[in-house]
Design an enzyme around this catalytic site. Sequence first.
Site, short mmCIF file in Angstrom:
data_model
loop_
_atom_site.label_atom_id
_atom_site.label_comp_id
_atom_site.label_asym_id
_atom_site.label_seq_id
_atom_site.Cartn_x
_atom_site.Cartn_y
_atom_site.Cartn_z
N SER A 156 78.26 96.93 97.12
CA SER A 156 77.83 95.83 96.26
C SER A 156 77.00 96.34 95.09
CB SER A 156 77.07 94.80 97.10
OG SER A 156 76.83 93.63 96.41
N HIS B 263 82.83 93.97 95.21
CA HIS B 263 83.23 92.57 95.44
C HIS B 263 82.54 91.67 94.42
CE1 HIS B 263 79.31 91.57 97.12
NE2 HIS B 263 79.40 92.59 97.93
#
Length: 231
Positions: A119, A142
């Site tokens: 992330s 993501h």
Amino acid sequence: MADTEKENSKADLQEKEEEQIKESGQLLLDENDKKKKIHLMSIIGEIEGHENLPNHSKTTKYEHVLPKLASIEDSSNVDGVLLLLNTVGGDVEAGLAIAEMIASLSKPTVSLVLGGSHSIGVPIATSANYSFIVPSGTMVIHPVRMNGTIIGAPQTYDYFKQMQDRIIGFISTHCNTSKERLEEMMLNTGMLTKDLGTILVGEETVKEGLINEVGGIREALAKLYEMIPDK
């Protein structure tokens, strides 16, 4: 008497180093034969932002990291910075702030992804001048997520899009992956069963251009020594 004082001084220094590792996961590496002084900084667990996470969570607090990075930039006692990353991500604003600070350092920097750099850990890993990942290390790309109340309005989507563009823009500027490819990986629907995104392991991160090289602590330190100019 002199030997006793020397032993006490050494014991005090060791105790101070152990306390520094315990409190902040940081340490000055200065016993190498290259005579280089390397500041070791670890980015682990979840990156904590303005809100405190539960005490049982492993966290990296950005209000500790940012002043330390400023101190490193100002110090004549530090020749380079080695970043060890094993993070699940965390607060986007805090993570980007750390990444921007690392990228703006004048001292040579090398990052090493160990367990994972997921992330918002991705821009932190790419913010260094040169990056490594161990063969089993992972990176997860993501879309931006948000906790708390979300207003169902067009402005909310625009805010999310702006945040994602900031992250993609930073990563693409500091590695060899295009914005288009990053967005494609971020919105991938075929890999994560309950989510969007892409998981990359070891060599895959190098092939995608996110990370420079597969390697461990030996390679990372050797590269950092190489990057530091002789005095």
